[in-house]
Design a protein around this motif. Structure first.
Motif, PDB file in Angstrom:
ATOM      1  N   LEU A   1      44.048  59.811 -11.256  1.00  0.00           N
ATOM      2  CA  LEU A   1      44.925  60.228 -12.349  1.00  0.00           C
ATOM      3  C   LEU A   1      45.893  59.106 -12.693  1.00  0.00           C
ATOM      4  CD1 LEU A   1      45.992  63.860 -11.342  1.00  0.00           C
ATOM      5  CD2 LEU A   1      44.453  63.214 -13.192  1.00  0.00           C
ATOM      6  N   SER A   2      46.097  58.918 -13.985  1.00  0.00           N
ATOM      7  CA  SER A   2      47.160  58.004 -14.407  1.00  0.00           C
ATOM      8  C   SER A   2      48.473  58.777 -14.357  1.00  0.00           C
ATOM      9  CB  SER A   2      46.895  57.505 -15.827  1.00  0.00           C
ATOM     10  OG  SER A   2      46.984  58.587 -16.748  1.00  0.00           O
ATOM     11  N   MET A   3      49.588  58.071 -14.413  1.00  0.00           N
ATOM     12  CA  MET A   3      50.880  58.742 -14.385  1.00  0.00           C
ATOM     13  C   MET A   3      51.051  59.642 -15.597  1.00  0.00           C
ATOM     14  SD  MET A   3      53.651  59.442 -12.858  1.00  0.00           S
ATOM     15  CE  MET A   3      53.706  58.236 -11.535  1.00  0.00           C
ATOM     16  N   SER A   4      50.597  59.197 -16.750  1.00  0.00           N
ATOM     17  CA  SER A   4      50.733  60.017 -17.959  1.00  0.00           C
ATOM     18  C   SER A   4      49.908  61.295 -17.839  1.00  0.00           C
ATOM     19  CB  SER A   4      50.308  59.215 -19.196  1.00  0.00           C
ATOM     20  OG  SER A   4      48.952  58.810 -19.084  1.00  0.00           O
ATOM     21  N   GLN A   5      48.711  61.200 -17.262  1.00  0.00           N
ATOM     22  CA  GLN A   5      47.898  62.397 -17.052  1.00  0.00           C
ATOM     23  C   GLN A   5      48.559  63.334 -16.041  1.00  0.00           C
ATOM     24  OE1 GLN A   5      44.270  60.326 -15.932  1.00  0.00           O
ATOM     25  NE2 GLN A   5      43.219  61.154 -17.750  1.00  0.00           N
ATOM     26  N   PHE A   6      49.097  62.751 -14.997  1.00  0.00           N
ATOM     27  CA  PHE A   6      49.755  63.539 -13.953  1.00  0.00           C
ATOM     28  C   PHE A   6      50.920  64.337 -14.529  1.00  0.00           C
ATOM     29  CE2 PHE A   6      53.060  63.854 -10.648  1.00  0.00           C
ATOM     30  CZ  PHE A   6      52.368  64.575  -9.684  1.00  0.00           C
ATOM     31  N   LEU A   7      51.676  63.711 -15.446  1.00  0.00           N
ATOM     32  CA  LEU A   7      52.852  64.367 -16.009  1.00  0.00           C
ATOM     33  C   LEU A   7      52.508  65.294 -17.175  1.00  0.00           C
ATOM     34  CD1 LEU A   7      55.379  61.383 -15.965  1.00  0.00           C
ATOM     35  CD2 LEU A   7      55.207  63.285 -14.355  1.00  0.00           C
ATOM     36  N   SER A   8      51.321  65.131 -17.743  1.00  0.00           N
ATOM     37  CA  SER A   8      50.969  65.933 -18.917  1.00  0.00           C
ATOM     38  C   SER A   8      50.494  67.339 -18.559  1.00  0.00           C
ATOM     39  CB  SER A   8      49.882  65.218 -19.726  1.00  0.00           C
ATOM     40  OG  SER A   8      48.657  65.187 -18.993  1.00  0.00           O
ATOM     41  N   VAL A   9      50.046  67.531 -17.338  1.00  0.00           N
ATOM     42  CA  VAL A   9      49.495  68.832 -16.955  1.00  0.00           C
ATOM     43  C   VAL A   9      50.553  69.686 -16.265  1.00  0.00           C
ATOM     44  CG1 VAL A   9      47.164  67.920 -16.735  1.00  0.00           C
ATOM     45  CG2 VAL A   9      48.682  67.904 -14.754  1.00  0.00           C
ATOM     46  N   GLU A  10      50.294  70.985 -16.215  1.00  0.00           N
ATOM     47  CA  GLU A  10      51.182  71.893 -15.499  1.00  0.00           C
ATOM     48  C   GLU A  10      50.849  71.861 -14.007  1.00  0.00           C
ATOM     49  OE1 GLU A  10      50.354  75.555 -17.501  1.00  0.00           O
ATOM     50  OE2 GLU A  10      52.090  75.324 -18.828  1.00  0.00           O
ATOM     51  N   HIS A  11      51.880  72.049 -13.185  1.00  0.00           N
ATOM     52  CA  HIS A  11      51.709  71.954 -11.733  1.00  0.00           C
ATOM     53  C   HIS A  11      52.063  73.282 -11.063  1.00  0.00           C
ATOM     54  CE1 HIS A  11      51.478  67.423 -11.467  1.00  0.00           C
ATOM     55  NE2 HIS A  11      51.902  67.600 -12.716  1.00  0.00           N
ATOM     56  N   ALA A  12      51.317  73.613 -10.053  1.00  0.00           N
ATOM     57  CA  ALA A  12      51.624  74.771  -9.203  1.00  0.00           C
ATOM     58  C   ALA A  12      51.994  74.238  -7.825  1.00  0.00           C
ATOM     59  CB  ALA A  12      50.424  75.705  -9.093  1.00  0.00           C
TER      60      ALA A  12
ATOM     61  N   ALA B   1      38.174  74.235 -11.633  1.00  0.00           N
ATOM     62  CA  ALA B   1      36.824  73.924 -12.119  1.00  0.00           C
ATOM     63  C   ALA B   1      36.821  73.958 -13.642  1.00  0.00           C
ATOM     64  CB  ALA B   1      35.825  74.932 -11.562  1.00  0.00           C
ATOM     65  N   GLY B   2      36.200  72.975 -14.259  1.00  0.00           N
ATOM     66  CA  GLY B   2      36.130  72.921 -15.710  1.00  0.00           C
ATOM     67  C   GLY B   2      37.348  72.302 -16.366  1.00  0.00           C
ATOM     68  N   HIS B   3      38.261  71.724 -15.573  1.00  0.00           N
ATOM     69  CA  HIS B   3      39.455  71.090 -16.144  1.00  0.00           C
ATOM     70  C   HIS B   3      39.035  69.880 -16.983  1.00  0.00           C
ATOM     71  CE1 HIS B   3      43.399  69.174 -16.411  1.00  0.00           C
ATOM     72  NE2 HIS B   3      43.910  70.343 -16.050  1.00  0.00           N
ATOM     73  N   PRO B   4      39.715  69.664 -18.129  1.00  0.00           N
ATOM     74  CA  PRO B   4      39.325  68.536 -18.995  1.00  0.00           C
ATOM     75  C   PRO B   4      39.483  67.167 -18.341  1.00  0.00           C
ATOM     76  CG  PRO B   4      41.358  69.579 -19.757  1.00  0.00           C
ATOM     77  CD  PRO B   4      40.758  70.496 -18.749  1.00  0.00           C
ATOM     78  N   ILE B   5      40.358  67.039 -17.364  1.00  0.00           N
ATOM     79  CA  ILE B   5      40.486  65.761 -16.663  1.00  0.00           C
ATOM     80  C   ILE B   5      39.404  65.702 -15.591  1.00  0.00           C
ATOM     81  CG2 ILE B   5      41.952  64.332 -15.188  1.00  0.00           C
ATOM     82  CD1 ILE B   5      44.376  65.500 -16.558  1.00  0.00           C
ATOM     83  N   THR B   6      38.499  64.776 -15.746  1.00  0.00           N
ATOM     84  CA  THR B   6      37.365  64.694 -14.821  1.00  0.00           C
ATOM     85  C   THR B   6      37.344  63.403 -14.015  1.00  0.00           C
ATOM     86  OG1 THR B   6      35.992  63.749 -16.583  1.00  0.00           O
ATOM     87  CG2 THR B   6      35.934  66.150 -16.303  1.00  0.00           C
TER      88      THR B   6
END
Length: 224
Positions: A188-199, A179-184
Motif C-alpha cells: 500500500l502507498s501512504m495515500s492508499q492507506f489514508l484513503s480507506v476506512e480503518h477498523a 475479499a473483493g476490495h478494489p485495492i489489490t
C-alpha cells in the motif's frame, strides 16, 4: 484471647536458657542480661503459660512437668525462626501448585502460550498459568511487586527499568482487506492507506498500541 498476637518471642530464648543452665544467674551470664531482667521474663512466661515453669531448689531451678513438656516444642519453634534468616526456600517445580501470572500481548499469547503450557505440564504438572492484559504501567508495578512473574511482548517502556529482558524475535504489521476490495496490490502507498476506512480492535496492553503510538508521532491521521 489470642495470646500469639501479644506474645514476645524474645522471651523464648530465656525459657530455654534457664532450662538448660538450671540457674537464673547462669542464664543471665549466658545471655548477657541482668538477673532482674531474667526474673521479669520468667514472670511474663509464667503468666502466659499459667504455670510456675520452674521451682527454686537450693541454688538452682527445677523445671515443672509443664516446662518439661514445653522445652522441645519451644526449641523447635526457635530453630524454625532462626532458619528463616539462615536458609533459602528451595523451589521445586514438580511439586509446586502456585499460579504463575504472565502479562502478554495478543501476539505473545498466540505464539508463546501453547508452548509455555506444554512445558509447564511437563515440568510443573500441579502449577497453573494466568495470562493478563495490562498497560506498561500496570506491568511495571506487577513485576516490582511480584504480582506478575513474566511479561512477554513488546514493552519498550520497561527497557529503561531494572528488569532483565531478552529479544525473542522480530515481526511486521500488515493490513487486512476484505475479499473483493478494489485495492489489490501486495503493498500500500501512504495515500492508499489514508484513503480507506480503518477498523481497529482496542484492548489495553495489546500490540495495536505500538502502531497507534507510531502514527501519532508521525502526525498520521486515519479514518477509523
Amino acid at each position: 484471647m489470642d495470646v500469639t498476637r501479644s506474645f514476645d518471642l524474645n522471651l523464648l530464648p530465656v525459657l530455654v536458657t534457664v532450662y538448660e543452665h538450671g540457674s537464673v544467674t547462669a542464664a543471665a551470664e549466658h545471655l548477657g542480661m541482668s538477673q532482674s531482667a531474667i526474673s521479669t521474663a520468667l514472670a511474663k512466661l509464667r503468666l502466659t503459660y499459667g504455670d510456675p515453669l520452674f521451682h527454686r531448689v537450693g541454688h538452682g531451678m527445677q523445671p515443672t512437668a509443664r516446662m518439661r513438656g514445653l522445652i522441645e516444642p519451644v526449641r523447635e519453634a526457635l530453630s524454625r525462626v532462626d532458619g528463616t534468616f539462615t536458609s533459602e526456600s528451595v523451589f521445586n517445580a514438580s511439586t509446586t501448585a502456585r499460579t504463575f501470572t504472565l502479562a502478554m500481548s495478543d501476539l505473545g499469547e498466540m505464539v508463546f502460550m501453547p508452548k509455555i503450557l506444554r512445558r509447564i505440564r511437563q515440568l510443573a504438572p500441579r502449577a497453573s498459568v494466568r495470562s493478563v492484559a495490562a498497560s506498561a504501567t500496570q506491568i511495571e508495578r506487577g513485576l516490582e511487586t511480584g504480582e506478575v512473574d513474566l511479561a512477554v511482548g513488546y514493552f519498550p517502556d520497561l527497557r529503561e527499568k531494572s528488569f532483565a529482558d531478552k529479544h525473542l524475535f522480530f515481526h511486521h504489521f500488515v493490513c487486512l482487506l476484505r475479499a473483493g476490495h478494489p485495492i489489490t496490490a501486495s503493498t500500500l502507498s501512504m495515500s492508499q492507506f489514508l484513503s480507506v476506512e480503518h477498523a481497529v480492535v482496542y484492548g489495553a496492553g495489546r500490540t495495536y498500541e505500538i502502531f497507534e503510538r507510531y502514527l501519532k508521532s508521525k502526525k498520521i491521521h486515519r479514518r477509523v
